[in-house]
Design a protein around this motif. Structure first.
Motif, short mmCIF file in Angstrom:
data_model
loop_
_atom_site.label_atom_id
_atom_site.label_comp_id
_atom_site.label_asym_id
_atom_site.label_seq_id
_atom_site.Cartn_x
_atom_site.Cartn_y
_atom_site.Cartn_z
N CYS A 178 -4.61 -0.66 -9.45
CA CYS A 178 -4.85 0.70 -8.29
C CYS A 178 -5.22 -0.32 -7.30
N ASP A 179 -5.38 -1.70 -7.30
CA ASP A 179 -5.66 -2.07 -6.03
C ASP A 179 -4.84 -2.61 -6.17
N ARG A 180 -3.93 -3.65 -7.22
CA ARG A 180 -2.67 -4.06 -6.76
C ARG A 180 -1.19 -2.94 -6.10
N LEU A 181 -1.12 -1.60 -6.29
CA LEU A 181 -0.51 -1.37 -6.04
C LEU A 181 -1.19 -0.63 -3.97
N GLY A 182 -2.04 -0.38 -4.00
CA GLY A 182 -2.58 0.14 -2.67
C GLY A 182 -1.48 -0.07 -1.96
N GLY A 213 -9.22 -4.59 -26.93
CA GLY A 213 -7.56 -4.48 -26.84
C GLY A 213 -6.66 -5.61 -25.99
N ASP A 214 -5.98 -5.68 -26.05
CA ASP A 214 -5.20 -6.77 -25.16
C ASP A 214 -5.01 -6.45 -23.79
N GLY A 215 -5.60 -7.13 -22.94
CA GLY A 215 -5.99 -6.48 -21.06
C GLY A 215 -4.30 -6.93 -20.63
N ILE A 216 -3.86 -8.36 -20.80
CA ILE A 216 -2.17 -8.42 -20.17
C ILE A 216 -1.79 -6.68 -20.83
N LEU A 217 -1.75 -6.61 -21.93
CA LEU A 217 -0.63 -5.46 -22.04
C LEU A 217 -1.16 -4.24 -21.92
N LEU A 218 -2.32 -3.98 -21.85
CA LEU A 218 -2.27 -2.45 -20.98
C LEU A 218 -2.75 -2.78 -19.63
N GLN A 219 -2.85 -3.52 -19.04
CA GLN A 219 -2.24 -3.57 -17.77
C GLN A 219 -0.98 -3.15 -17.33
N ALA A 220 -0.19 -3.89 -17.88
CA ALA A 220 1.49 -3.65 -17.72
C ALA A 220 1.28 -2.50 -17.65
N ALA A 221 1.00 -1.99 -18.87
CA ALA A 221 1.44 -0.57 -19.14
C ALA A 221 0.48 0.35 -18.23
N LEU A 222 -0.70 0.18 -17.78
CA LEU A 222 -1.37 1.09 -16.69
C LEU A 222 0.17 0.78 -15.05
N GLN A 223 -0.03 -0.78 -14.36
CA GLN A 223 0.61 -0.78 -13.80
C GLN A 223 2.01 -0.47 -14.18
N MET A 282 -12.20 -0.24 -19.71
CA MET A 282 -11.36 -0.12 -18.83
C MET A 282 -11.40 0.24 -17.26
N ARG A 283 -12.35 1.11 -16.84
CA ARG A 283 -12.09 0.62 -15.61
C ARG A 283 -12.11 -0.27 -14.87
N ALA A 284 -12.54 -1.35 -14.30
CA ALA A 284 -12.00 -2.50 -14.38
C ALA A 284 -10.64 -3.05 -14.33
N LEU A 285 -10.43 -2.88 -15.02
CA LEU A 285 -9.17 -3.13 -16.00
C LEU A 285 -7.97 -1.82 -14.42
N ILE A 286 -8.59 -0.51 -14.28
CA ILE A 286 -8.21 0.46 -14.12
C ILE A 286 -8.09 0.56 -12.51
N GLN A 333 -2.26 8.53 -1.41
CA GLN A 333 -3.39 8.59 -1.46
C GLN A 333 -4.44 8.26 -3.24
N ILE A 334 -4.32 7.50 -3.64
CA ILE A 334 -4.46 6.66 -4.91
C ILE A 334 -5.54 6.80 -5.13
N VAL A 335 -6.13 8.69 -5.75
CA VAL A 335 -7.38 8.96 -6.45
C VAL A 335 -8.24 8.12 -7.93
N ARG A 336 -9.21 7.79 -7.11
CA ARG A 336 -9.66 7.46 -8.68
C ARG A 336 -10.56 8.11 -9.26
N ASN A 337 -10.50 8.54 -10.34
CA ASN A 337 -11.25 9.77 -10.84
C ASN A 337 -12.02 9.62 -11.65
N LEU A 338 -12.71 8.02 -11.33
CA LEU A 338 -13.62 7.24 -12.77
C LEU A 338 -14.93 7.48 -13.26
N PRO A 339 -15.33 7.00 -14.05
CA PRO A 339 -17.40 7.10 -14.53
C PRO A 339 -17.61 5.91 -13.55
#
Length: 441
Positions: free
Chosen positions: A305-309, A332-342, A297-301, A318-324
């Motif tokens: 963020c890079d795509r919409l930067g 799960g399904d990477g394409i669906l999760l990416q669509a939801a986050l996007q 999920m870290r890579a997916l997020i 400013q998009i602040v990433r508070n990630l570990p």
């Protein structure tokens, strides 16, 4: 039902046949008794004499507790017996006994009458011998037969029911195995059915496999169509928008520039609506065949963020990433999760003012919580529980292009993964906070 009908029919037939047999037996004994009495008649001069044989009546008395009556009628009167015992309506023919059933002295009786000529020559005359017996024994025999027939019928019904249930179970067992083989499959498992079935069910299995093959091909075509349509629709609209922007900068008259801005807004609305409607259709199809891949999920997020930067940079957001620092495992399904986050991040950028911040945060506890917090307008006085409904938007964003599908897409993706979408107002100030809450692996 069929076994019950057959049992009733069996009972009726057995009782009818048994009663006829019992009555026929009684008639034969009555006839033999009357014949024995008639054979004992003799003529002495002009008188008719009778030595009543004991065996003639004893054969009736030994069969049951029935009473026996007899009458010997000479034509002039009763020679012996019961005077009031009725004679037959018609005189029987010689050698042919006549039977009748009637009430006598308060009981139903069965009677037989025979005719025997006594004497010689012209002096011979016909003597009528009538013997009657009550029917108590016959009724008792009938009750015994009825009870036996009922017991046999009930036994037949129970045996037939048991055999029917066993036969039905044996016949339905292959269908139940086939049903279980299909029911245990997931929604995306469209492989041919290979369950062991008898030859009689092979046409059904072949038809089912053919249907699933056509369904699988149809789903693949639809998914390919949606992906192709998304590309074909977005690319031309992006080109038209770019040309409109160029034209807008070249125009000098305010009314022309205003008309071009309305055109650009319409293009933006069309592009966004078409894109999100296609995304929603893609989500619908893919949730039926949900993939269970192991994801980071870290890579997916980070990819979202890079795509919409670039879009955020146009508004100095400013998009602040508070990630570990370490990977965040998920399934799960990477394409669906990416669509939801996007969609969630795109909404945050769209509704946030210039020179603001968007915080993307991940919290790992019992669940995996991905939150996107902005400093935008929030939701006004809209009902937060209805914002997940299709085409529903906040009450304070009418001047911003939107389709009302972003939160719907995110909610459907989250629920398909066994999680939930949480919508709250930003507790640290203005804006909103949307969270994807997913089960951890």
């Amino acid at each position: 039902m069929v076994a019950a009908i057959l049992s009733v029919a069996f009972f009726v037939i057995v009782r009818s046949v048994a009663e006829q047999a019992a009555e026929s037996t009684q008639d034969d004994i009555l006839s033999a008794s009357a014949t024995a009495i008639a054979d004992s008649l003799r003529s002495e001069g002009s008188n008719v004499m009778l030595d009543l044989p004991y065996s003639a009546l004893s054969m009736l008395g030994t069969l049951s507790e029935d009473r026996v009556f007899y009458r010997v009628f000479t034509g002039d009167g009763t020679l012996t017996g019961y005077d009031d015992l009725p004679l037959p309506d018609r005189t029987p023919h010689r050698g042919q006994p006549a039977f009748a059933t009637f009430d006598y002295r308060g009981d139903p009786v069965r009677a037989v009458s025979v005719v025997r000529p006594v004497g010689t020559g012209t002096s011979a005359r016909d003597i009528i011998v009538t013997v009657a017996q009550t029917r108590l024994g016959l009724e008792q025999t009938s009750r015994t037969i009825t009870t036996t027939a009922m017991g046999v019928g009930a036994g037949f019904f129970l045996v037939a029911t048991g055999l029917s249930l066993w036969a039905a179970s044996a016949a339905l067992a292959p269908i139940e195995r086939l049903t279980g083989a299909v029911a245990r499959r997931g929604p995306h498992d469209l492989r041919p059915v290979t369950a062991d079935t008898p030859a009689e069910l092979m046409p059904l299995v072949n038809a089912l496999n053919s249907f699933m093959a056509r369904l699988r091909a149809s789903l693949l075509r639809n998914e390919d169509f949606i992906a192709e349509a998304a590309h074909r629709v977005r690319t031309p609209l992006a080109t038209v928008r770019a040309q409109a922007e160029i034209t807008h900068r070249k125009l000098n008259k305010p009314e022309h520039r205003r008309a071009m801005r309305e055109m650009i807004r319409a293009i933006d609305e069309s592009a966004r609506s078409a894109g999100q409607m296609l995304d929603h259709a893609m989500v619908k199809f893919r949730t039926d065949t949900l993939a269970g891949d192991t994801l980071d999920m870290r890579a997916l997020i980070g990819e979202v963020c890079d795509r919409l930067g670039a879009t955020a940079d146009l508004k100095d957001i400013q998009i602040v990433r508070n990630l570990p620092d370490e990977p965040i495992p998920a399934r799960g399904d990477g394409i669906l999760l990416q669509a939801a986050l996007q969609n969630l991040l795109d909404n945050a950028i769209k509704y946030s003012p210039e020179d603001s911040r968007i915080v993307v945060r991940v919290e790992q506890g019992f669940d995996l919580k991905v939150s996107i917090q902005d400093e935008g307008r929030g939701f006004g006085d809209a009902d937060l529980t209805r914002l997940k409904t299709r085409y529903t938007r906040g009450t304070n964003v009418g001047d911003i292009v939107g389709s009302g599908l972003g939160l719907t897409i995110a909610d459907e993706v989250t629920r398909a993964h066994g999680g939930r979408l949480e919508i709250v107002t930003n507790q640290t100030g203005v804006g909103a906070c949307i969270s994807l809450i997913l089960p951890r692996i």
